[in-house]
Design a protein around this motif. Structure first.
Motif, PDB file in Angstrom:
ATOM      1  N   ASN A   1       0.832  -1.191   0.000  1.00  0.00           N
ATOM      2  CA  ASN A   1       0.000   0.000   0.000  1.00  0.00           C
ATOM      3  C   ASN A   1       0.878   1.255   0.000  1.00  0.00           C
ATOM      4  N   PRO A   2       1.140   1.821  -1.187  1.00  0.00           N
ATOM      5  CA  PRO A   2       2.006   3.013  -1.270  1.00  0.00           C
ATOM      6  C   PRO A   2       1.469   4.203  -0.466  1.00  0.00           C
ATOM      7  N   ARG A   3       0.160   4.379  -0.426  1.00  0.00           N
ATOM      8  CA  ARG A   3      -0.418   5.511   0.322  1.00  0.00           C
ATOM      9  C   ARG A   3      -0.134   5.362   1.823  1.00  0.00           C
ATOM     10  N   PHE A   4      -0.282   4.146   2.338  1.00  0.00           N
ATOM     11  CA  PHE A   4       0.025   3.878   3.743  1.00  0.00           C
ATOM     12  C   PHE A   4       1.510   4.131   4.016  1.00  0.00           C
ATOM     13  N   SER A   5       2.367   3.654   3.121  1.00  0.00           N
ATOM     14  CA  SER A   5       3.813   3.865   3.269  1.00  0.00           C
ATOM     15  C   SER A   5       4.150   5.346   3.291  1.00  0.00           C
ATOM     16  N   LEU A   6       3.514   6.104   2.419  1.00  0.00           N
ATOM     17  CA  LEU A   6       3.748   7.549   2.376  1.00  0.00           C
ATOM     18  C   LEU A   6       3.295   8.215   3.669  1.00  0.00           C
ATOM     19  N   ASN A   7       2.167   7.770   4.229  1.00  0.00           N
ATOM     20  CA  ASN A   7       1.695   8.331   5.500  1.00  0.00           C
ATOM     21  C   ASN A   7       2.657   8.032   6.642  1.00  0.00           C
ATOM     22  N   ILE A   8       3.218   6.831   6.665  1.00  0.00           N
ATOM     23  CA  ILE A   8       4.215   6.492   7.687  1.00  0.00           C
ATOM     24  C   ILE A   8       5.445   7.385   7.528  1.00  0.00           C
ATOM     25  N   LEU A   9       5.874   7.586   6.285  1.00  0.00           N
ATOM     26  CA  LEU A   9       7.017   8.452   6.014  1.00  0.00           C
ATOM     27  C   LEU A   9       6.722   9.884   6.463  1.00  0.00           C
ATOM     28  N   ARG A  10       5.526  10.362   6.186  1.00  0.00           N
ATOM     29  CA  ARG A  10       5.138  11.716   6.626  1.00  0.00           C
ATOM     30  C   ARG A  10       5.168  11.844   8.146  1.00  0.00           C
ATOM     31  N   MET A  11       4.646  10.809   8.839  1.00  0.00           N
ATOM     32  CA  MET A  11       4.659  10.838  10.310  1.00  0.00           C
ATOM     33  C   MET A  11       6.090  10.903  10.825  1.00  0.00           C
ATOM     34  N   ALA A  12       6.976  10.085  10.252  1.00  0.00           N
ATOM     35  CA  ALA A  12       8.369  10.075  10.695  1.00  0.00           C
ATOM     36  C   ALA A  12       9.033  11.427  10.453  1.00  0.00           C
ATOM     37  N   CYS A  13       8.772  12.015   9.292  1.00  0.00           N
ATOM     38  CA  CYS A  13       9.345  13.331   8.973  1.00  0.00           C
ATOM     39  C   CYS A  13       8.798  14.410   9.896  1.00  0.00           C
ATOM     40  N   HIS A  14       7.504  14.346  10.202  1.00  0.00           N
ATOM     41  CA  HIS A  14       6.902  15.322  11.118  1.00  0.00           C
ATOM     42  C   HIS A  14       7.551  15.219  12.497  1.00  0.00           C
ATOM     43  N   GLU A  15       7.715  13.984  12.994  1.00  0.00           N
ATOM     44  CA  GLU A  15       8.342  13.798  14.299  1.00  0.00           C
ATOM     45  C   GLU A  15       9.790  14.302  14.294  1.00  0.00           C
ATOM     46  N   LEU A  16      10.499  14.081  13.207  1.00  0.00           N
ATOM     47  CA  LEU A  16      11.870  14.576  13.089  1.00  0.00           C
ATOM     48  C   LEU A  16      11.887  16.109  13.135  1.00  0.00           C
ATOM     49  N   GLY A  17      10.953  16.735  12.431  1.00  0.00           N
ATOM     50  CA  GLY A  17      10.854  18.193  12.450  1.00  0.00           C
ATOM     51  C   GLY A  17      10.528  18.728  13.834  1.00  0.00           C
ATOM     52  N   GLU A  18       9.623  18.049  14.548  1.00  0.00           N
ATOM     53  CA  GLU A  18       9.266  18.464  15.906  1.00  0.00           C
ATOM     54  C   GLU A  18      10.466  18.326  16.846  1.00  0.00           C
ATOM     55  N   ALA A  19      11.248  17.262  16.675  1.00  0.00           N
ATOM     56  CA  ALA A  19      12.434  17.074  17.511  1.00  0.00           C
ATOM     57  C   ALA A  19      13.442  18.198  17.262  1.00  0.00           C
ATOM     58  N   GLY A  20      13.623  18.565  16.009  1.00  0.00           N
ATOM     59  CA  GLY A  20      14.526  19.671  15.687  1.00  0.00           C
ATOM     60  C   GLY A  20      14.052  20.982  16.275  1.00  0.00           C
ATOM     61  N   LYS A  21      12.747  21.216  16.215  1.00  0.00           N
ATOM     62  CA  LYS A  21      12.168  22.434  16.788  1.00  0.00           C
ATOM     63  C   LYS A  21      12.373  22.464  18.301  1.00  0.00           C
ATOM     64  N   LEU A  22      12.195  21.309  18.953  1.00  0.00           N
ATOM     65  CA  LEU A  22      12.386  21.224  20.399  1.00  0.00           C
ATOM     66  C   LEU A  22      13.826  21.550  20.773  1.00  0.00           C
ATOM     67  N   ILE A  23      14.781  21.023  20.015  1.00  0.00           N
ATOM     68  CA  ILE A  23      16.189  21.299  20.285  1.00  0.00           C
ATOM     69  C   ILE A  23      16.463  22.799  20.165  1.00  0.00           C
ATOM     70  N   THR A  24      15.929  23.413  19.124  1.00  0.00           N
ATOM     71  CA  THR A  24      16.121  24.849  18.930  1.00  0.00           C
ATOM     72  C   THR A  24      15.469  25.643  20.060  1.00  0.00           C
ATOM     73  N   ASP A  25      14.251  25.271  20.435  1.00  0.00           N
ATOM     74  CA  ASP A  25      13.548  25.979  21.513  1.00  0.00           C
ATOM     75  C   ASP A  25      14.325  25.917  22.824  1.00  0.00           C
ATOM     76  N   ILE A  26      14.810  24.729  23.167  1.00  0.00           N
ATOM     77  CA  ILE A  26      15.535  24.583  24.427  1.00  0.00           C
ATOM     78  C   ILE A  26      16.809  25.424  24.408  1.00  0.00           C
ATOM     79  N   ALA A  27      17.447  25.492  23.258  1.00  0.00           N
ATOM     80  CA  ALA A  27      18.694  26.245  23.153  1.00  0.00           C
ATOM     81  C   ALA A  27      18.468  27.747  23.115  1.00  0.00           C
ATOM     82  N   GLN A  28      17.350  28.198  22.545  1.00  0.00           N
ATOM     83  CA  GLN A  28      17.198  29.617  22.262  1.00  0.00           C
ATOM     84  C   GLN A  28      16.087  30.335  23.027  1.00  0.00           C
ATOM     85  N   LYS A  29      15.137  29.602  23.612  1.00  0.00           N
ATOM     86  CA  LYS A  29      14.041  30.269  24.307  1.00  0.00           C
ATOM     87  C   LYS A  29      14.223  30.189  25.813  1.00  0.00           C
ATOM     88  N   SER A  30      13.704  31.213  26.487  1.00  0.00           N
ATOM     89  CA  SER A  30      13.728  31.215  27.950  1.00  0.00           C
ATOM     90  C   SER A  30      12.697  30.210  28.474  1.00  0.00           C
TER      91      SER A  30
END
Length: 189
Positions: free
Chosen positions: A80-109
Protein backbone atom coordinates in the motif's frame (compact mmCIF):
# COMPACT_ATOMS: atom_id res chain seq x y z
CA UNK A 1 3.66 -0.52 28.71
CA UNK A 2 6.49 -0.34 26.19
CA UNK A 3 9.85 0.45 27.80
CA UNK A 4 12.81 2.43 26.54
CA UNK A 5 15.67 0.21 25.41
CA UNK A 6 13.56 -2.88 24.66
CA UNK A 7 12.87 -4.29 21.22
CA UNK A 8 9.40 -4.64 19.77
CA UNK A 9 7.87 -7.06 17.30
CA UNK A 10 4.97 -4.81 16.40
CA UNK A 11 3.34 -1.45 16.90
CA UNK A 12 0.36 -0.20 18.85
CA UNK A 13 -2.37 1.95 17.34
CA UNK A 14 -4.26 3.99 19.91
CA UNK A 15 -8.02 3.76 19.58
CA UNK A 16 -8.89 5.93 22.60
CA UNK A 17 -7.12 7.50 25.53
CA UNK A 18 -3.88 9.39 26.05
CA UNK A 19 -0.30 8.25 26.61
CA UNK A 20 2.98 10.00 27.22
CA UNK A 21 6.28 8.97 25.70
CA UNK A 22 9.25 9.75 27.88
CA UNK A 23 12.96 9.03 28.24
CA UNK A 24 15.18 8.96 31.28
CA UNK A 25 17.97 11.52 31.32
CA UNK A 26 21.47 10.96 32.67
CA UNK A 27 20.37 12.09 36.12
CA UNK A 28 17.41 9.68 36.10
CA UNK A 29 14.95 12.50 35.47
CA UNK A 30 12.03 11.82 33.13
CA UNK A 31 11.86 13.88 29.92
CA UNK A 32 8.52 13.85 28.13
CA UNK A 33 9.15 13.55 24.40
CA UNK A 34 5.58 13.72 23.15
CA UNK A 35 2.03 12.54 23.71
CA UNK A 36 0.06 9.95 21.79
CA UNK A 37 -3.69 10.10 21.23
CA UNK A 38 -6.42 8.50 19.10
CA UNK A 39 -5.06 7.22 15.79
CA UNK A 40 -1.37 7.48 16.71
CA UNK A 41 1.02 4.61 16.03
CA UNK A 42 3.52 3.86 18.76
CA UNK A 43 6.79 2.05 18.16
CA UNK A 44 6.86 2.24 14.37
CA UNK A 45 10.13 4.19 14.13
CA UNK A 46 12.03 1.67 16.24
CA UNK A 47 10.47 -1.22 14.35
CA UNK A 48 11.33 0.22 10.94
CA UNK A 49 14.88 1.14 11.94
CA UNK A 50 15.40 -2.18 13.76
CA UNK A 51 16.52 -0.32 16.88
CA UNK A 52 15.45 -0.58 20.52
CA UNK A 53 12.59 1.65 21.63
CA UNK A 54 13.83 5.18 22.26
CA UNK A 55 11.15 6.02 24.82
CA UNK A 56 8.86 4.48 27.41
CA UNK A 57 5.12 4.66 26.76
CA UNK A 58 2.85 5.23 29.75
CA UNK A 59 -0.94 5.54 29.71
CA UNK A 60 -2.30 8.75 31.24
CA UNK A 61 -5.88 7.50 31.42
CA UNK A 62 -7.90 4.50 30.20
CA UNK A 63 -6.14 3.54 27.02
CA UNK A 64 -7.47 1.22 24.33
CA UNK A 65 -5.05 0.19 21.60
CA UNK A 66 -4.65 -2.57 19.08
CA UNK A 67 -1.42 -4.41 18.46
CA UNK A 68 -0.20 -4.76 14.88
CA UNK A 69 2.48 -7.45 14.50
CA UNK A 70 5.61 -6.61 12.52
CA UNK A 71 4.77 -8.95 9.61
CA UNK A 72 1.32 -7.37 9.18
CA UNK A 73 2.74 -3.83 9.25
CA UNK A 74 5.42 -4.75 6.72
CA UNK A 75 2.82 -6.34 4.42
CA UNK A 76 0.83 -3.09 4.52
CA UNK A 77 3.98 -1.10 3.76
CA UNK A 78 4.88 -3.33 0.79
CA UNK A 79 1.40 -3.45 -0.75
CA UNK A 80 0.00 0.00 0.00
CA UNK A 81 2.01 3.01 -1.27
CA UNK A 82 -0.42 5.51 0.32
CA UNK A 83 0.02 3.88 3.74
CA UNK A 84 3.81 3.86 3.27
CA UNK A 85 3.75 7.55 2.38
CA UNK A 86 1.69 8.33 5.50
CA UNK A 87 4.21 6.49 7.69
CA UNK A 88 7.02 8.45 6.01
CA UNK A 89 5.14 11.72 6.63
CA UNK A 90 4.66 10.84 10.31
CA UNK A 91 8.37 10.07 10.69
CA UNK A 92 9.34 13.33 8.97
CA UNK A 93 6.90 15.32 11.12
CA UNK A 94 8.34 13.80 14.30
CA UNK A 95 11.87 14.58 13.09
CA UNK A 96 10.85 18.19 12.45
CA UNK A 97 9.27 18.46 15.91
CA UNK A 98 12.43 17.07 17.51
CA UNK A 99 14.53 19.67 15.69
CA UNK A 100 12.17 22.43 16.79
CA UNK A 101 12.39 21.22 20.40
CA UNK A 102 16.19 21.30 20.28
CA UNK A 103 16.12 24.85 18.93
CA UNK A 104 13.55 25.98 21.51
CA UNK A 105 15.53 24.58 24.43
CA UNK A 106 18.69 26.25 23.15
CA UNK A 107 17.20 29.62 22.26
CA UNK A 108 14.04 30.27 24.31
CA UNK A 109 13.73 31.21 27.95
CA UNK A 110 11.84 28.97 30.37
CA UNK A 111 8.97 31.51 30.38
CA UNK A 112 8.75 31.36 26.57
CA UNK A 113 8.87 27.56 26.54
CA UNK A 114 6.13 27.27 29.19
CA UNK A 115 3.83 29.56 27.18
CA UNK A 116 4.49 27.46 24.07
CA UNK A 117 3.88 24.17 25.93
CA UNK A 118 0.55 25.41 27.29
CA UNK A 119 -0.55 26.43 23.79
CA UNK A 120 0.60 23.11 22.35
CA UNK A 121 -1.34 21.18 25.00
CA UNK A 122 -4.47 23.21 24.28
CA UNK A 123 -4.11 22.58 20.54
CA UNK A 124 -3.37 18.86 20.89
CA UNK A 125 -5.94 17.96 23.56
CA UNK A 126 -8.62 20.63 23.24
CA UNK A 127 -10.82 21.70 26.13
CA UNK A 128 -12.86 19.73 28.64
CA UNK A 129 -16.43 20.61 29.68
CA UNK A 130 -15.14 23.24 32.11
CA UNK A 131 -13.05 24.98 29.42
CA UNK A 132 -9.71 23.75 30.80
CA UNK A 133 -7.07 21.99 28.70
CA UNK A 134 -8.28 18.40 28.42
CA UNK A 135 -5.24 16.79 30.04
CA UNK A 136 -4.32 16.96 33.71
CA UNK A 137 -0.56 16.93 34.16
CA UNK A 138 1.48 17.29 37.31
CA UNK A 139 3.73 20.30 37.65
CA UNK A 140 6.67 17.89 37.38
CA UNK A 141 5.38 16.56 34.04
CA UNK A 142 4.98 20.10 32.73
CA UNK A 143 8.50 20.93 33.94
CA UNK A 144 9.82 17.86 32.11
CA UNK A 145 8.20 19.06 28.90
CA UNK A 146 9.57 22.57 29.35
CA UNK A 147 13.02 21.27 30.29
CA UNK A 148 13.37 22.96 33.65
CA UNK A 149 13.00 22.40 37.38
CA UNK A 150 9.56 21.80 38.86
CA UNK A 151 10.01 24.81 41.15
CA UNK A 152 10.51 27.10 38.14
CA UNK A 153 7.29 25.87 36.51
CA UNK A 154 5.35 26.31 39.77
CA UNK A 155 6.62 29.90 40.04
CA UNK A 156 5.87 30.70 36.38
CA UNK A 157 2.38 29.16 36.49
CA UNK A 158 1.69 31.35 39.51
CA UNK A 159 2.98 34.38 37.58
CA UNK A 160 0.88 33.51 34.52
CA UNK A 161 -2.16 33.18 36.79
CA UNK A 162 -1.40 36.48 38.51
CA UNK A 163 -1.06 38.17 35.11
CA UNK A 164 -4.50 36.86 34.06
CA UNK A 165 -3.08 34.63 31.31
CA UNK A 166 -4.35 31.36 32.77
CA UNK A 167 -6.56 30.03 35.54
CA UNK A 168 -5.54 27.03 37.60
CA UNK A 169 -7.66 24.59 39.59
CA UNK A 170 -5.53 21.67 40.78
CA UNK A 171 -4.05 20.04 37.69
CA UNK A 172 -6.54 21.78 35.37
CA UNK A 173 -5.28 24.81 33.47
CA UNK A 174 -7.54 27.17 31.54
CA UNK A 175 -6.03 29.54 28.98
CA UNK A 176 -7.56 33.00 29.49
CA UNK A 177 -5.38 35.15 27.21
CA UNK A 178 -4.16 33.10 24.25
CA UNK A 179 -2.84 36.07 22.22
CA UNK A 180 -0.54 37.07 25.07
CA UNK A 181 0.71 33.49 25.50
CA UNK A 182 1.40 33.41 21.74
CA UNK A 183 3.39 36.65 22.10
CA UNK A 184 5.32 35.39 25.16
CA UNK A 185 6.01 32.00 23.57
CA UNK A 186 7.05 33.58 20.27
CA UNK A 187 4.71 31.19 18.47
CA UNK A 188 4.15 32.71 15.06
CA UNK A 189 3.53 29.76 12.74
Amino acid sequence: MMSEGTRTNGVFCIHSGKAKLHRLGQNGKEQIIRFAVNGDLIGYRSLLSDEPLSATVEALDDLHACYIPKHVLFQFLEKNPRFSLNILRMACHELGEAGKLITDIAQKSVRERLAEVLLMLKTQFGLNDEGAIDIALTREEIANMVGTATESVIRLISEFKGDGLIDVKGRNITVLNEPELVRIGKVFD
